[in-house]
Design an enzyme around this catalytic site. Sequence first.
Site, PDB file in Angstrom:
ATOM      1  N   HIS A 123      13.561  43.058   4.385  1.00 39.54           N
ATOM      2  CA  HIS A 123      13.232  44.214   5.329  1.00 39.54           C
ATOM      3  C   HIS A 123      12.638  43.668   6.590  1.00 39.54           C
ATOM      4  O   HIS A 123      12.411  44.352   7.577  1.00 39.54           O
ATOM      5  CB  HIS A 123      12.600  45.213   4.512  1.00 39.54           C
ATOM      6  CG  HIS A 123      13.216  45.970   3.743  1.00 39.54           C
ATOM      7  ND1 HIS A 123      14.652  46.634   3.865  1.00 39.54           N
ATOM      8  CD2 HIS A 123      13.101  45.966   2.413  1.00 39.54           C
ATOM      9  CE1 HIS A 123      15.174  46.967   2.801  1.00 39.54           C
ATOM     10  NE2 HIS A 123      14.132  47.020   1.798  1.00 39.54           N
ATOM     11  N   ASP A 155      20.597  43.456  -2.963  1.00 38.74           N
ATOM     12  CA  ASP A 155      19.522  44.347  -3.500  1.00 38.74           C
ATOM     13  C   ASP A 155      20.252  45.826  -3.041  1.00 38.74           C
ATOM     14  O   ASP A 155      21.058  45.846  -2.191  1.00 38.74           O
ATOM     15  CB  ASP A 155      18.447  43.979  -2.385  1.00 38.74           C
ATOM     16  CG  ASP A 155      17.266  44.680  -2.538  1.00 38.74           C
ATOM     17  OD1 ASP A 155      16.162  44.200  -3.258  1.00 38.74           O
ATOM     18  OD2 ASP A 155      17.130  46.056  -2.190  1.00 38.74           O
ATOM     19  N   ASP A 238      17.279  45.829  -8.165  1.00 34.93           N
ATOM     20  CA  ASP A 238      17.250  47.321  -8.029  1.00 34.93           C
ATOM     21  C   ASP A 238      18.279  47.950  -7.898  1.00 34.93           C
ATOM     22  O   ASP A 238      18.248  49.307  -7.947  1.00 34.93           O
ATOM     23  CB  ASP A 238      16.162  47.530  -7.016  1.00 34.93           C
ATOM     24  CG  ASP A 238      16.601  46.900  -5.572  1.00 34.93           C
ATOM     25  OD1 ASP A 238      17.510  46.380  -5.570  1.00 34.93           O
ATOM     26  OD2 ASP A 238      15.568  46.928  -4.597  1.00 34.93           O
TER      27      ASP A 238
HETATM   28 ZN   LIG Z   1      15.374  46.691  -2.566  1.00 33.13          ZN
END
Ligand SMILES: [Zn+2]
Length: 295
Positions: A123, A155, A238
């Site tokens: 990010h 992800d 995740d």
């Molecule tokens: Zn993530």
Amino acid sequence: MAFLVSDPLYLEHQAAGHVECPDRLLVILEHLKKSGLLAKCEPLAARDASVDEIALVHGRDYIDSVRWMCERGGGWFDADTYLNEKSYAAAVRAVGGVLAAVEAVRDGRGRTAFCLVRPPGHHATPSRGMGFCLFNNVAVAARFLQRRVLIVDWDVHHGNGTQDIFFDDPEVWYLSTHRWPFYPGTGREDERGAGNIMNIPIPEDVARPAFLSMLKEGVERAGREFQPEFVLISCGFDAYARDPIGGLGLEPEDYRVMTDIVRSLGAPVVSALEGGYSLEGLGPCAEQHLRGLLA
Ligand SMILES: [Zn+2]
């Protein structure tokens, strides 16, 4: 054989009660040890990245601001993204851990590596840390390599930072599967950059076989059209079904299939940990991924 990178400094970046916690690495390492996989890996020492290396993707003002905040004891970039007094050192070594792995694999000392680094990176934009990320570990490694690099980011969140960094840079291709709509809000299919960005937004209720075939189609297209010389994986766990903040229905064995899909490209693969917050799921997911890297 696969290289395995980790470092005690990665455990020192922490904030009380935060989901992006040192236990994430500890449960993975413990599980890999118990399952016998750790012994099949070759440990590779992380190093510190230089400021010039981090500046391959981040502004020097931003790098200075991270160091400065940590020297003063830390703080928060946003409601999610913390720094403590050790975060700068940990983040510099997280970038350097991935660099050490790409150096080893680039030099032909092995074909694959798994980097258990923190803080995560995908990010982080050129000028801003966000979403638990400080420096974009995988993006620095891609620039550092100076060859045709494909980044596969599975992800559950879209790697807005990585997309930003390479949006106008056809030397690096970025392929992301991510839950949609979801944090951080980027990653629409029509965000294509210079033709080098492949976003595959995925509905929350996707069936596992459908997810795997979307990833496979994307990887195969990147292989055909770009012929990558090197693959980096932004390896979040995740999308695991029971992840407390993400989840996309995946089970640990899916990470083996996903790894096999990427390895079918035939290029060397360096994988770096991004997200993944289920302390019971991280170990089994990482085990399956590593089995694919060891195959
Ligand atoms: Zn993530």
